[in-house]
Design a protein around this motif. Structure first.
Motif, PDB file in Angstrom:
ATOM      1  N   CYS A 131       6.929   2.899   7.088  1.00 17.08           N
ATOM      2  CA  CYS A 131       7.905   2.820   6.274  1.00 17.08           C
ATOM      3  C   CYS A 131       7.513   1.739   5.134  1.00 17.08           C
ATOM      4  O   CYS A 131       7.546   1.938   3.911  1.00 17.08           O
ATOM      5  CB  CYS A 131       9.307   2.613   6.764  1.00 17.08           C
ATOM      6  SG  CYS A 131      10.187   3.899   7.398  1.00 17.08           S
ATOM      7  N   THR A 132       7.093   0.796   5.560  1.00 12.12           N
ATOM      8  CA  THR A 132       6.366  -0.561   5.086  1.00 12.12           C
ATOM      9  C   THR A 132       5.174   0.093   4.066  1.00 12.12           C
ATOM     10  O   THR A 132       4.991  -0.408   3.169  1.00 12.12           O
ATOM     11  CB  THR A 132       6.087  -1.646   5.782  1.00 12.12           C
ATOM     12  OG1 THR A 132       5.077  -1.609   6.807  1.00 12.12           O
ATOM     13  CG2 THR A 132       7.674  -2.103   6.468  1.00 12.12           C
ATOM     14  N   PHE A 133       4.327   0.899   4.598  1.00 13.86           N
ATOM     15  CA  PHE A 133       3.375   1.635   4.041  1.00 13.86           C
ATOM     16  C   PHE A 133       3.385   2.287   2.806  1.00 13.86           C
ATOM     17  O   PHE A 133       2.949   2.108   1.863  1.00 13.86           O
ATOM     18  CB  PHE A 133       2.602   2.475   4.820  1.00 13.86           C
ATOM     19  CG  PHE A 133       1.349   3.177   4.476  1.00 13.86           C
ATOM     20  CD1 PHE A 133       0.056   2.404   4.484  1.00 13.86           C
ATOM     21  CD2 PHE A 133       1.494   4.355   4.081  1.00 13.86           C
ATOM     22  CE1 PHE A 133      -0.986   3.208   3.704  1.00 13.86           C
ATOM     23  CE2 PHE A 133       0.272   5.215   3.420  1.00 13.86           C
ATOM     24  CZ  PHE A 133      -0.820   4.306   3.368  1.00 13.86           C
ATOM     25  N   PHE A 134       4.707   2.754   2.785  1.00 14.53           N
ATOM     26  CA  PHE A 134       5.035   3.476   1.614  1.00 14.53           C
ATOM     27  C   PHE A 134       6.165   2.550   0.592  1.00 14.53           C
ATOM     28  O   PHE A 134       5.874   2.794  -0.550  1.00 14.53           O
ATOM     29  CB  PHE A 134       5.854   4.771   1.994  1.00 14.53           C
ATOM     30  CG  PHE A 134       5.104   5.759   2.516  1.00 14.53           C
ATOM     31  CD1 PHE A 134       4.157   6.724   1.827  1.00 14.53           C
ATOM     32  CD2 PHE A 134       5.047   6.228   3.923  1.00 14.53           C
ATOM     33  CE1 PHE A 134       3.304   7.717   2.435  1.00 14.53           C
ATOM     34  CE2 PHE A 134       4.580   7.077   4.491  1.00 14.53           C
ATOM     35  CZ  PHE A 134       3.504   7.892   3.687  1.00 14.53           C
ATOM     36  N   SER A 135       6.648   1.783   1.146  1.00  9.32           N
ATOM     37  CA  SER A 135       7.429   0.880   0.381  1.00  9.32           C
ATOM     38  C   SER A 135       6.721  -0.206  -0.304  1.00  9.32           C
ATOM     39  O   SER A 135       7.389  -0.394  -1.451  1.00  9.32           O
ATOM     40  CB  SER A 135       8.687   0.273   1.380  1.00  9.32           C
ATOM     41  OG  SER A 135       8.127  -0.419   2.181  1.00  9.32           O
ATOM     42  N   THR A 136       5.943  -0.836   0.443  1.00  5.83           N
ATOM     43  CA  THR A 136       5.234  -1.970  -0.222  1.00  5.83           C
ATOM     44  C   THR A 136       4.527  -1.827  -1.655  1.00  5.83           C
ATOM     45  O   THR A 136       4.959  -2.525  -2.577  1.00  5.83           O
ATOM     46  CB  THR A 136       4.349  -2.522   0.751  1.00  5.83           C
ATOM     47  OG1 THR A 136       4.968  -2.820   2.055  1.00  5.83           O
ATOM     48  CG2 THR A 136       3.715  -3.911   0.114  1.00  5.83           C
ATOM     49  N   PRO A 137       3.673  -0.823  -1.724  1.00 14.45           N
ATOM     50  CA  PRO A 137       3.207  -0.576  -3.238  1.00 14.45           C
ATOM     51  C   PRO A 137       4.467  -0.296  -4.059  1.00 14.45           C
ATOM     52  O   PRO A 137       4.177  -0.735  -5.334  1.00 14.45           O
ATOM     53  CB  PRO A 137       2.384   0.802  -2.941  1.00 14.45           C
ATOM     54  CG  PRO A 137       1.807   0.841  -1.301  1.00 14.45           C
ATOM     55  CD  PRO A 137       3.178   0.420  -0.861  1.00 14.45           C
TER      56      PRO A 137
END
Length: 404
Positions: A256-262
């Protein structure tokens, strides 16, 4: 972004991926290392903290010289030193040799992180810096989703030493890519002053905006590490998650953070770094209280809560780093990022120590007072919002660097 900026950020993200994986992989390797070397749990805790303490000390040392040379060359030499320390860990035949390897890897790895952030600040304009920080910080998500599982698989089939050998070999490839693709980064040298390192450090620490920035990042790290150290134990002891299910917590949360951070980086550039941080900090309070008060819960509900916690908690660092790189001029950015690293590592250690004194294990195995740690985390979050306000008052503009 221009093609050159994309290449720069991709290489820096790869560098971050390896040294973050090296840092986090040791904890899940604990049972195997304790069995192989026969050291105590106390010795293992020293082994874990050695990396962070070494990173803090040598980041402070780095504040004296990181702004004196071309950032590309500085990054290459420091990254090579980090890979050397990682290789020492792989070749270790005793506890003390492994400890030396962790100290060496931490010494160079902490400084590598400072140079990476300084290069982003030097090379990316302030109006796109949030997106850039989001790209570089996906390295943590990738390390969680791919680095940890691959490392643990290598440990299970080839032995723990091959985890460190694998990181070192991948790192040598990244080092060659960085040497080939990265361009010299000397912009900060054009405005360098004839100050001694001690004068430069004293100047940074005498600035109220610099000090407030260090306090802000320390509070953000502190809010996270009032919860993180006992997250897995509490999920097992209080929530009912099985140990073999813990990998799902980190896999789903990391994905989830892989997609949310950018995307948080893009929002930060569009709406303002301070506004996005303020929103993410307020939204993070709910998941923190849920996690620290959670009782027996089905796995799918637990995954939702922990994933939201990871997304909102990690998202705060993107606008914070964008703000911090704008607090000082380019020729002091490397030194200041080293102080930021010192502040982060110190806050990490203090928060981990504090939560260890708050949370107690009951005879039944349940963790007591974890909810208290959650409320302390919330108080630190609220305090960080006041500090952010003070930082903003000390800025000429939240989107532009201060004048030299």
């Amino acid at each position: 972004m221009t093609p050159k900026e994309r290449v720069l950020l991709a290489v820096l993200a790869l560098v971050q991926f390896t040294h973050i994986t090296d840092f986090v992989i040791l904890m899940p390797l604990g049972p195997q290392l304790i069995r192989v070397f026969g050291f105590s749990a106390a010795q293992f805790s020293v082994l874990v903290s050695a990396y962070a303490l070494s990173a803090a000390v040598f980041s402070l040392v780095g504040a004296f010289f990181l702004d004196k040379w071309d950032r590309k060359n500085t990054l290459l030499w420091l990254y090579a030193g980090f890979l050397f320390g990682t290789a020492i860990c792989g070749f270790a035949k005793s506890y003390h040799q492994l400890l030396i390897g962790r100290i060496v890897a931490g010494a160079f790895g902490g400084c590598v992180g400072s140079v990476v952030l300084a290069m982003v600040g030097d090379s990316i304009p302030a109006e796109r810096r949030g997106r850039a920080m989001g790209i570089v910080m996906t390295a943590f998500s990738v390390a969680t989703v791919f680095g940890l599982p691959l490392g643990l698989a290598a440990a299970a089939h080839l032995g723990w030493a091959w985890v460190f050998f694998g990181i070192a070999m991948v790192g040598v490839f990244i080092l060659s890519v960085a040497f080939t693709l990265l361009e010299p980064c000397r912009f900060h040298l054009e405005k360098a002053r004839s100050e001694t390192p001690f004068q430069e450090l004293a100047s940074l620490l005498s600035s109220s905006r610099s000090r407030l920035g260090l306090l802000l990042v320390a509070l953000v790290i502190g809010t996270t590490f009032m919860v993180i150290p006992f997250l897995s134990p509490s999920l097992v002891a209080n929530v009912g998650v099985r140990e073999d299910q813990l990998s799902w917590i980190y896999f789903v949360g990391g994905l989830c953070t892989f997609f949310s951070t950018p995307r948080i980086g893009r929002l930060s550039d569009r709406y303002g770094h301070a506004r996005v941080f303020f929103a993410m900090a307020l939204l993070s309070i709910g998941p923190v209280l849920l996690i620290t008060h959670l009782g027996p819960t089905p796995l799918w509900k637990t995954l939702i809560v922990t994933s939201v916690f990871m997304v909102l908690g990690g998202s705060r660092m993107v606008p914070v780093m964008a703000i911090l790189t704008s607090l000082v001029p380019a020729h002091r950015r490397g030194a200041y990022m080293s102080l930021v690293s010192v502040s982060q590592q110190t806050a990490l250690g203090l928060a981990s120590f504090a939560v260890g004194r708050i949370v107690l294990t009951e005879p039944s195995g349940r963790l007591a007072h974890y909810a208290t740690a959650g409320w302390v985390s919330v108080c630190l979050t609220v305090l960080s919002l006041f500090v952010l306000h003070w930082v903003q008052k000390n800025l000429v503009s939240p989107m532009t660097p201060s004048p030299p």
